[in-house]
Design an enzyme around this catalytic site. Structure first.
Site, PDB file in Angstrom:
ATOM      1  N   ASN A   1     -12.717  -1.816 -10.044  1.00  0.00           N
ATOM      2  CA  ASN A   1     -13.793  -1.447 -10.963  1.00  0.00           C
ATOM      3  C   ASN A   1     -13.325  -1.425 -12.409  1.00  0.00           C
ATOM      4  O   ASN A   1     -14.133  -1.556 -13.332  1.00  0.00           O
ATOM      5  CB  ASN A   1     -14.351  -0.068 -10.600  1.00  0.00           C
ATOM      6  CG  ASN A   1     -14.965  -0.014  -9.216  1.00  0.00           C
ATOM      7  OD1 ASN A   1     -15.330  -1.042  -8.652  1.00  0.00           O
ATOM      8  ND2 ASN A   1     -15.073   1.172  -8.656  1.00  0.00           N
TER       9      ASN A   1
ATOM     10  N   ASN B   1      -4.134   5.007   1.388  1.00  0.00           N
ATOM     11  CA  ASN B   1      -3.972   4.678   2.792  1.00  0.00           C
ATOM     12  C   ASN B   1      -4.347   3.215   2.947  1.00  0.00           C
ATOM     13  O   ASN B   1      -4.950   2.624   2.042  1.00  0.00           O
ATOM     14  CB  ASN B   1      -4.828   5.567   3.688  1.00  0.00           C
ATOM     15  CG  ASN B   1      -6.315   5.321   3.537  1.00  0.00           C
ATOM     16  OD1 ASN B   1      -6.973   4.828   4.441  1.00  0.00           O
ATOM     17  ND2 ASN B   1      -6.869   5.661   2.371  1.00  0.00           N
TER      18      ASN B   1
ATOM     19  N   GLU C   1       0.840  -1.195   0.000  1.00  0.00           N
ATOM     20  CA  GLU C   1       0.000   0.000   0.000  1.00  0.00           C
ATOM     21  C   GLU C   1       0.879   1.250   0.000  1.00  0.00           C
ATOM     22  O   GLU C   1       1.757   1.407   0.852  1.00  0.00           O
ATOM     23  CB  GLU C   1      -0.913   0.009   1.231  1.00  0.00           C
ATOM     24  CG  GLU C   1      -1.662   1.300   1.468  1.00  0.00           C
ATOM     25  CD  GLU C   1      -2.480   1.739   0.266  1.00  0.00           C
ATOM     26  OE1 GLU C   1      -2.274   2.881  -0.183  1.00  0.00           O
ATOM     27  OE2 GLU C   1      -3.294   0.934  -0.244  1.00  0.00           O
TER      28      GLU C   1
ATOM     29  N   HIS D   1     -16.666   6.178  -9.680  1.00  0.00           N
ATOM     30  CA  HIS D   1     -16.891   4.777 -10.037  1.00  0.00           C
ATOM     31  C   HIS D   1     -16.305   4.452 -11.406  1.00  0.00           C
ATOM     32  O   HIS D   1     -16.929   3.771 -12.213  1.00  0.00           O
ATOM     33  CB  HIS D   1     -18.401   4.470 -10.024  1.00  0.00           C
ATOM     34  CG  HIS D   1     -19.026   4.584  -8.679  1.00  0.00           C
ATOM     35  ND1 HIS D   1     -20.398   4.733  -8.504  1.00  0.00           N
ATOM     36  CD2 HIS D   1     -18.484   4.574  -7.442  1.00  0.00           C
ATOM     37  CE1 HIS D   1     -20.654   4.806  -7.206  1.00  0.00           C
ATOM     38  NE2 HIS D   1     -19.515   4.713  -6.539  1.00  0.00           N
TER      39      HIS D   1
ATOM     40  N   MET E   1      -9.931   2.951  -0.899  1.00  0.00           N
ATOM     41  CA  MET E   1     -11.251   3.567  -0.897  1.00  0.00           C
ATOM     42  C   MET E   1     -12.190   2.886   0.092  1.00  0.00           C
ATOM     43  O   MET E   1     -13.275   3.402   0.374  1.00  0.00           O
ATOM     44  CB  MET E   1     -11.843   3.536  -2.303  1.00  0.00           C
ATOM     45  CG  MET E   1     -11.274   4.595  -3.237  1.00  0.00           C
ATOM     46  SD  MET E   1     -11.604   6.288  -2.696  1.00  0.00           S
ATOM     47  CE  MET E   1     -13.382   6.376  -2.933  1.00  0.00           C
TER      48      MET E   1
ATOM     49  N   THR F   1     -18.922  -1.500  -6.196  1.00  0.00           N
ATOM     50  CA  THR F   1     -18.001  -2.197  -5.297  1.00  0.00           C
ATOM     51  C   THR F   1     -18.367  -3.662  -5.121  1.00  0.00           C
ATOM     52  O   THR F   1     -17.501  -4.546  -5.199  1.00  0.00           O
ATOM     53  CB  THR F   1     -17.941  -1.493  -3.932  1.00  0.00           C
ATOM     54  OG1 THR F   1     -17.535  -0.134  -4.117  1.00  0.00           O
ATOM     55  CG2 THR F   1     -16.950  -2.184  -3.011  1.00  0.00           C
TER      56      THR F   1
END
Length: 494
Positions: free
Chosen positions: A461, A120, A37, A427, A124, A473
């Site tokens: 996505n 982070n 990450e 999205h 999301m 999602t």
């Protein structure tokens, strides 16, 4: 990080990357998994949802930390911008999204208006709306068998912790659903009637607890780093590959220059619809469809006034169908006294009519090798044009919004029907889309494995190849579960 090799490395810690980790662990218990990450861990609870932080000042500070490379606080909407929005115009506050960073800014009349992404631990998943509506049959991948995809959707509901009626017993919301059902339910299949919006949330005594990737990862977060590890503030510069096989990844700590190599038996790139194709491009993996077909739905926003006692708390949902291409969310909202026009005495109700847009290969991402972003990767710009079909559907969507507002009560006086620029929902999809065959119009197969590679997968996505109007999602996590299942099946037999 002490390990020099792992069975699976997952780039990105959002909902789909976390789903890959959880399903691989389920089907391949002995697998060693490393998750990478680029952003920091901002909460003690790994991947927790920021909306569970009740101290609003503290939450705002955490949202800034979640922005990745650009950690500039976003300004709230000004009076002038608010008046422009009320009148149906574009206002610059739409380019300032709390807790997210802007990948690029474009003329909203000519292009996807901006790109956003989180950075982070949890991605999301720390900021998503937690809406988990099921896609209509028209939105589903046509070359995945119906039963198989439905089973995957049910797996995704379990991973995300979907609650089909999180505010059960809301008498005002129930009464509104009955009124809306009289108008919209005739001719619909029973599973597509007006209903409560499913949310990934757990009801509490006073409020909902929203689910982040802490729920998706489950017991993985308590494992020893020898079997599961999250490398926070670590950037993947490229996927290393040779002769159609990924051999590992080149990593670097954020803010440092010296990189290192992590060997991996399987690589999953699960950044997001902008940064997954960016990383493939930077790695020299450039199929013809990479970054193309970028697509998102519009949001037609309508404020309504409802005479209600008690006030409505739940979110209602009108699902999309083959004949009704819009997914509509209806929810309570708030206005201050200065926002209310004379005669506005009821409860303000917000509405979003999600309107699909046409898929076009020329709508695309472009990468600039001469200008690098904070990851040290080629910067991203977005090229997008509205179609004639989009314009026609938007007119129908605006009329639908007025029609629904009149059922709720009335369109709120002083508030125009607003078309938010495509992209504002965040999205994005299609940039690493799956396909039935390797014919140049897709990046990966139906299990999200990149064409011409044995062990490289993509997630998020971006793999969705269809026109959609529904929050994606749940859908993208379902598709991730299919890829994860295939990895476990293939690797456990080696």
């Amino acid at each position: 990080m002490s390990a020099k090799s792992t069975d699976v490395v997952i780039i990105g810690s959002g909902p789909t990357g976390s789903a890959y980790a959880r399903v691989i662990r389920r089907d391949w218990p002995e697998a060693r998994i490393v998750m990478v990450e680029a952003g920091p861990q901002i909460l003690p609870q790994v991947g927790g949802h920021l909306d569970n932080v009740t101290d609003l000042k503290k939450r705002a500070a955490l949202e800034v930390q979640a922005q990745g490379g650009d950690r500039t606080p976003r300004l709230s909407i000004s009076k002038e911008e608010w008046e422009a929005r009320r009148a149906g115009g574009f206002d610059a506050s739409m380019l300032r999204r709390s807790g997210l960073f802007i990948a690029n800014e474009s003329d909203p009349s000519e292009s996807l208006f901006a790109g956003f992404a989180a950075a982070n631990v949890g991605g999301m998943g720390t900021k998503w709306s937690t809406g988990t509506p099921t896609p209509s049959q028209a939105e589903r991948v046509p070359f995945i068998p119906t039963d198989e995809l439905q089973a995957a959707i049910e797996v995704a509901e379990g991973l995300l912790g979907t609650n089909k009626d999180p505010n059960a017993g809301d008498v005002t919301a129930i009464a509104l659903r009955e009124k809306l059902g009289e108008e919209f339910n005739p001719g619909r299949n029973p599973d597509r009637t007006v209903r409560a919006m499913p949310l990934a949330a757990t009801p509490g005594p006073d409020c909902l607890r929203y689910h982040g990737t802490d729920v998706v990862l489950g017991p993985l977060v308590d494992e020893a780093p020898e079997t599961f590890e999250i490398l926070a503030e670590t950037i993947c510069r490229r996927v290393v590959h040779e002769n159609g096989r990924a051999t590992g990844v080149e990593l670097v700590r954020a803010g440092e220059e010296e990189s290192w190599f992590l060997a991996a038996g399987t690589v999953v790139v699960a950044c997001d619809s902008l940064h997954t194709p960016q990383l493939l491009y930077a790695s020299g993996i450039r199929p013809a469809a990479l970054g193309r077909y970028i697509n998102d739905h519009y949001i037609v926003s309508q404020m309504a006034e409802m005479q209600s006692d008690p006030p409505m708390r739940a979110m209602n949902w009108i699902p999309a169908t083959n004949d009704f291409p819009f997914s509509v969310t209806i929810h309570a909202t708030t206005l201050s006294s200065i926002d209310r026009t004379p005669g506005f005495t009821g409860q303000p109700v917000g509405m979003g009519v999600f309107c699909p847009s046409d898929i076009d290969a020329d709508n695309r991402l472009e990468f600039d090798d001469e200008h690098l972003d904070w990851h040290g990767l080629p910067s991203i710009s977005i090229k997008w044009k509205q179609s004639e079909g989009d314009r026609a559907r938007l007119e129908r969507a605006k009329a639908t919004a007025i029609r629904i507002a009149e059922i709720i009560g009335r369109p709120a006086p002083g508030f125009a029907t607003i078309v938010l620029p495509v992209g504002s929902s965040l999205h994005y999809q299609g940039t690493v889309r799956m396909g039935e065959s390797n014919d140049g119009t897709s990046v990966c197969d139906r299990n999200s494995r990149v064409w011409d590679f044995e062990n490289l997968y993509v997630a998020g996505n971006g793999v969705i190849p269809t026109v959609t109007a529904t929050n994606p999602t749940l859908y993208s996590v379902a598709l991730a579960s299919l890829g994860a299942r295939q990895i476990a099946q293939a690797r456990r037999t080696i």
